[in-house]
Each structure stands twice: as C-alpha cells, then as structure tokens.
Design an enzyme around this catalytic site. Structure first.
Site, PDB file in Angstrom:
ATOM      1  N   HIS A 102      14.092   8.900  -4.172  1.00  0.00           N
ATOM      2  CA  HIS A 102      13.344   9.799  -5.064  1.00  0.00           C
ATOM      3  C   HIS A 102      13.068   9.104  -6.395  1.00  0.00           C
ATOM      4  CE1 HIS A 102      17.560  10.517  -6.137  1.00  0.00           C
ATOM      5  NE2 HIS A 102      17.176  11.089  -7.261  1.00  0.00           N
ATOM      6  N   HIS A 104      13.931   9.614  -9.619  1.00  0.00           N
ATOM      7  CA  HIS A 104      14.829   9.505 -10.773  1.00  0.00           C
ATOM      8  C   HIS A 104      15.152   8.037 -11.057  1.00  0.00           C
ATOM      9  CE1 HIS A 104      16.400  13.922 -10.641  1.00  0.00           C
ATOM     10  NE2 HIS A 104      15.372  13.781 -11.447  1.00  0.00           N
ATOM     11  N   ASP A 106      17.713   6.464 -12.050  1.00  0.00           N
ATOM     12  CA  ASP A 106      18.962   5.880 -11.549  1.00  0.00           C
ATOM     13  C   ASP A 106      18.852   5.526 -10.061  1.00  0.00           C
ATOM     14  OD1 ASP A 106      18.912   8.676 -11.052  1.00  0.00           O
ATOM     15  OD2 ASP A 106      21.084   8.751 -10.795  1.00  0.00           O
ATOM     16  N   HIS A 107      17.691   5.825  -9.457  1.00  0.00           N
ATOM     17  CA  HIS A 107      17.441   5.458  -8.054  1.00  0.00           C
ATOM     18  C   HIS A 107      16.238   4.519  -7.884  1.00  0.00           C
ATOM     19  CE1 HIS A 107      20.331   8.231  -6.057  1.00  0.00           C
ATOM     20  NE2 HIS A 107      20.271   8.784  -7.248  1.00  0.00           N
ATOM     21  N   HIS A 191      16.457  18.770  -4.181  1.00  0.00           N
ATOM     22  CA  HIS A 191      16.806  17.978  -5.372  1.00  0.00           C
ATOM     23  C   HIS A 191      15.655  17.886  -6.370  1.00  0.00           C
ATOM     24  CE1 HIS A 191      19.166  15.324  -7.813  1.00  0.00           C
ATOM     25  NE2 HIS A 191      18.252  14.372  -7.758  1.00  0.00           N
ATOM     26  N   ASP A 212      20.077  11.714  -3.323  1.00  0.00           N
ATOM     27  CA  ASP A 212      20.582  12.966  -3.894  1.00  0.00           C
ATOM     28  C   ASP A 212      19.911  14.126  -3.163  1.00  0.00           C
ATOM     29  OD1 ASP A 212      22.063  11.520  -5.689  1.00  0.00           O
ATOM     30  OD2 ASP A 212      20.639  11.736  -7.335  1.00  0.00           O
ATOM     31  N   GLU A 237      25.634  11.239  -0.894  1.00  0.00           N
ATOM     32  CA  GLU A 237      26.052  11.340  -2.286  1.00  0.00           C
ATOM     33  C   GLU A 237      27.208  12.322  -2.351  1.00  0.00           C
ATOM     34  OE1 GLU A 237      25.039  13.751  -5.201  1.00  0.00           O
ATOM     35  OE2 GLU A 237      23.521  14.994  -4.245  1.00  0.00           O
TER      36      GLU A 237
END
Length: 561
Positions: A102, A104, A106-107, A191, A212, A237
């Site tokens: 996805h 975000h 942090d991904h 999410h 996530d 996760e």
C-alpha cells in the site's frame, strides 16, 4: 520446504546498518537462490516501526515485500539494508520482483531510492490506487526533506517518475504471471484505499504477505478478506497482536466529546493526520456530528494533498465500503459541507476551530507549524489519532514532554492539552486469528513492527519486537473450544510437573511462555484446531509440546467434560 525456517531461525534480528552486514552475517546475493538464509528476512522493520521490507525465497524465486522508509531518521538509517540482497553485482540479477502492499511511506517510501539510486530495474507490483497515490506522497515527502530541510542523498522528482514507470498495476483476485513459474495474486486488505495482501506462489509452494490490514469495516472502507488458499506460510503484520481493541463506537464518542468540549470553551483543536486513510474516516465522523448538532465552529483541512486525496477516493470508489458505493450517486461522502480548505493565515484567527493538518506525526510541514502557534494556550488541544515513531515531535509530546527544543535551540513550552486516541486501521488479536482462520496456513509468522501493550507482552512472556512461530495441531473433539482448552490444560498439567502450566481467563493455556489456543475448524465441527505459539528461544519446549498434542488427548472421564 527448503526456503522456510525452523523456529530457531526466526530470530527477530533487526536490519543491519545500511553500510554493511553485521559480523558473521552473509549477503543474500552470494548465491542466486538465497539458500543460506534462514527463511524470511527483515531488511527493515524487523525491530522498529517504519521501512517495512521483507525478503522471501520460495521455490528458487526471490521476492521483496515492501520497500519502506523510517520517518524518525534523517540519514541512511531511514532506508532498509539492501546489502542483504547482494553486495556484488546488479540487484536485478538477484531479485525476481518487488511487491508493494500500500501507499504508506513506511511501506513504499524507499522505492525510488532502491530502484534509481541503488539500482533495480525489474518489475514492481502494486494495485491501481497505490500506483496513482504513491508518487504524490513520495513527491510531497521529497519536498519536505530536500526543498525545506536541505537533505542530501535523496531521490529527485525525476527519479520518482522513472521508478513508477517500472510499476505493473494489478487488479484484485487477478493471477499475475511474473515469469513461467512465479505467480502473484492480490486480495482486499482494508486499511487504506488500494491496500492489498499478496499471495506468492511457485508450483505447490506459497506464501501470503498481508502488509497492513483491517478485519473490521469502517466508515469508508470494507474489511480485509482472503480465500482458503492454505499457504505454507502466512507473514502477517502484528501491530496490535497482543491487544483486543476497545469498541470503535466508544472511541468515536470519546473523540467527538473532546472536540466538542474544546470548541465550546473557545479552544482550537489540531488533528495531525496523513492525507489519506484515517483523515477521511475522521472527516466523515466530524461532518455527520456537525450536521447533527448544528455546530458553527469552522473545520479546516490543510490544502494540496487533500483535494488530490479526495479525487482518488472518488476515482476508485469501488474500493470503498458498500454504504458509500450505494449512496455515491445521491451523495458523495467525500464532498464535505462543513469542512473547508485551510489557509495558513487562518491559524491566527480568534475563536474556536478544528484543523486537520498533515503530516500525522508532527515531524514537519503544516501540522508542526500550527502546533508551534497553538501549543502555548491551555484552551487548545492536539489529538494524535495514530502512532508516532521515535524522534518525531508527536512521539515526544505523547511521552509526556512539556518543553521541546525546536530549531535554533528555541524552547517551546506545551500548555495545550495532548490526547492520544488510536484510530489506526490495523487488525487486533481477534482480527489476526480471523485471517488465520480464513487462509488456513500451515505456519504463521508474526512480523512485529510495533508493540502496542507492554503489559500484554509481559503476560505472554514476550520481549519487545519478537517474532513468534505458530504451529497448528488438529484434534478430534466435538466439544466446545473452552472445553477442549480445559482438557489440554488438564492433560499438560498432569504430564509437565516441572513447568508452570496455566489456564487463563480468556480460555488460552500457557506452558511457561508457550501460548496454546483452541479454535473451531472451519469445515469439520468434530475437529478443533490448536494453535501453539512460541518464540525462537523456546523452540525445544514448543516442538516437544506440539509432538505431545499431536498424539491426542486422553479420553475424558465418563460423564465429565
């Protein structure tokens, strides 16, 4: 299955320093197939929040799952350790594909750095909404890092464009052939808009990676779902794996009460959010509350990203929940009556107001600017609706700091009220068990990126950020799960005189730090599934308990349970 680890191999070692490997570790690329690796390896986020990146070898194929960035660092530590892939030769020669779950950061935040600066030109797979939104968030973050903070060794706007040219967009439930042997398939993850879980398959071997996900539908997205694909390994996760979350309705009521009370006393409310995801959820919540209560205080949303965000929610309306899809023709839920675009001059206006401002961790940008203006007034309130990584202003104020040293050694005194109200769209313990029940994997790997409850971890005998290995044992037992668990407890108590065996109030059984839970079998009411979970330190005891339970339970006494 040679690629998957024994429990001992699943140590939660964090990523090595980006400059090189730790002593005694070997680079992944020393062989085309990562045979020497002990199964899935976290090149990032093994022991912290941010820079999610897992390397998996399956059936001779090498796959990278996510390529995230850590928001709390301003140096090379923000990126995953790509030296795990290879230290000699082209990355593309050692990697068959990259999958992004996805948008975000942090991904996906390290993706342009990985493809354009480190050097990877193979395929990158993600869903259509992720493909559309990713470059917008990446460019926004680049502007903050480079144009405003003057950071070096960062990707350029052109690199983002070149990176996105390598993306292959996938549809939900579409089987995509990466090559003759490797295939992938995406499933809905909830999410955020476009988030997907991925099944990776080579021949009869398969892995499911969740990224996530959220098993509970909310105001704008549906619940995650996967079919009974029975993978060899499920990598999930586990942000809230040790938590059963409180009622969402209670949290929403508490949130609305705090906002309303602050506005009524003439205060200002700052809600730092990321432009997509919880922002839309909380906007819909406040919009309906303002309408119902006929409130007049203005609500603003920081401009720029928001218009684009809502544009993509409209464009990908099929990814939202059923209610929004059904009412879309009569009323678009993302066209707000009470929420207006924010101008930075408004921050100095007298009187109450509510402002949604990006980014969500108060580490830069408009949310931080507004926070600095409003922090000195005890009438005001800041509500943090999500987790903040260490090093950010958000993390500092949630840790109780009331004096912050800002740029130029200026000290900012915090007099405003600080509230943390989690609206994070992650699965909790129940949700994770639900997904395990849907997919029916042979083994489960909990990828700890965040510990949400230290007390719960202590009760389970877990240290921070540990990975756990879970085995499934099938038992022929037509009784209820609670009765099966009680039989397991009695049986193990009689056999293991030298160990601490406990039957917990929630029905679980523990032997030292080994956790045993009984669950119903999805197809056979006469069978129960025992989930036996342990850390790598307890491999010997975990394996011994599993072998004991596989032999079955002694017959229950006549007339008893």
């Amino acid at each position: 299955m040679r690629s998957f680890p024994s429990p001992r191999a699943l140590q939660a070692r964090g990523p090595a320093c980006p400059g090189g490997l730790g002593q005694g570790q070997r680079a992944v690329g020393e062989g085309r197939v990562w045979q020497h690796l002990p199964g899935p390896v976290p090149a990032g986020a093994g022991q912290d929040v941010g820079r999610s990146c897992i390397l998996v070898s399956i059936g001779g194929k090498n796959v990278m799952l996510d390529c995230g960035m850590h928001m709390g660092f301003n140096d090379d530590r923000r990126f995953p350790d790509f030296s795990y892939i290879t230290r000699n030769g082209r990355l593309t020669d050692f990697l068959d594909c990259v999958i992004i779950s996805h948008f975000h950061l942090d991904h996906c935040g390290a993706l342009p750095y990985f493809s354009e600066m480190v050097g990877y030109d193979g395929p990158i797979y993600m869903t259509h909404p992720t493909q559309a939104i990713c470059p917008i968030l990446l460019e926004d973050y680049r502007k903050i890092a480079v144009d405003k903070k003057g950071e070096a060794n960062f990707f350029t706007s052109q690199m983002i464009k070149d990176c996105m040219k390598k993306v292959v967009a996938v549809r939900l439930h579409q089987t995509v052939q990466v090559d003759e042997e490797l295939q992938i398939k995406a499933y809905y993850a909830g999410h955020v808009l476009g988030a997907a879980m991925f099944q990776i398959k080579v021949g009869s071997e398969s892995v499911v990676y969740t990224g996530d996900y959220n098993m509970t539908p909310d105001r704008h997205l549906g619940a995650a779902w996967i079919d009974k694909c029975r993978p060899n390994l499920l990598i999930t996760e586990s942000t809230y794996a040790t938590t059963i979350r409180d009622s969402k309705r209670c949290r929403e009521r508490d949130f609305l009460k705090k906002v309303h009370e602050t506005v009524e006393r003439g205060g200002k409310v700052l809600i730092p959010v990321f432009a997509l995801g919880r922002a839309q959820e909380l906007c819909i919540l406040l919009e309906t509350f303002w309408e119902r209560m006929n409130l007049k205080a203005p609500i603003y949303f920081s401009t720029g990203l928001t218009e684009k965000a809502n544009h993509y929610y409209k464009l990908f309306i099929t990814w939202t929940n059923q209610k929004i899809r059904k009412t879309f023709v009569q009323r678009n839920m993302f066209e707000f009556k009470h929420i207006k675009a924010f101008d930075r001059a408004f921050a100095d206006n007298p009187g109450p107001m509510v402002v949604f401002a990006t980014p969500g961790m108060l580490h830069a940008g408009q949310s931080l600017q507004i926070f600095r203006k409003w922090a000195g007034n005890e009438k005001n309130m800041v509500i943090m609706p999500g987790y903040c990584v260490q090093g950010t202003v958000g993390h500092k104020i949630l840790s109780g700091q009331r004096k912050l040293e800002m740029e130029g050694r200026q000290v900012l005194e915090i007099r405003m009220q600080v509230e943390y109200m989690s609206f994070s769209a992650h699965a909790d313990a129940k949700g994770i068990m639900q997904l395990v029940g849907q997919a029916e994997p042979e083994s489960v790997l909990l990828n700890f990126r965040l510990v949400s409850s230290e007390q719960a971890l202590k009760e389970l005998g877990l240290a921070e950020h540990q990975l756990r290995f879970t085995c499934r044992v099938h038992l022929h037992d037509s009784r209820k799960e609670q009765e099966t668990a009680m039989r397991v407890y009695s049986h193990l108590k009689s056999l293991l005189k030298d160990h601490c065996v406990q039957h917990l109030p929630d029905g679980s059984v523990t032997v030292e730090s080994i956790l045993i839970q009984a669950a119903a079998h999805s197809e056979d009411p006469g069978t129960k599934v025992l989930l036996v979970s342990w850390t790598y330190q307890d491999e010997e005891l975990g394996s011994y308990l599993t072998s004991l339970l596989k032999k079955g339970l002694p017959p229950a006494p006549s007339g008893g349970s």
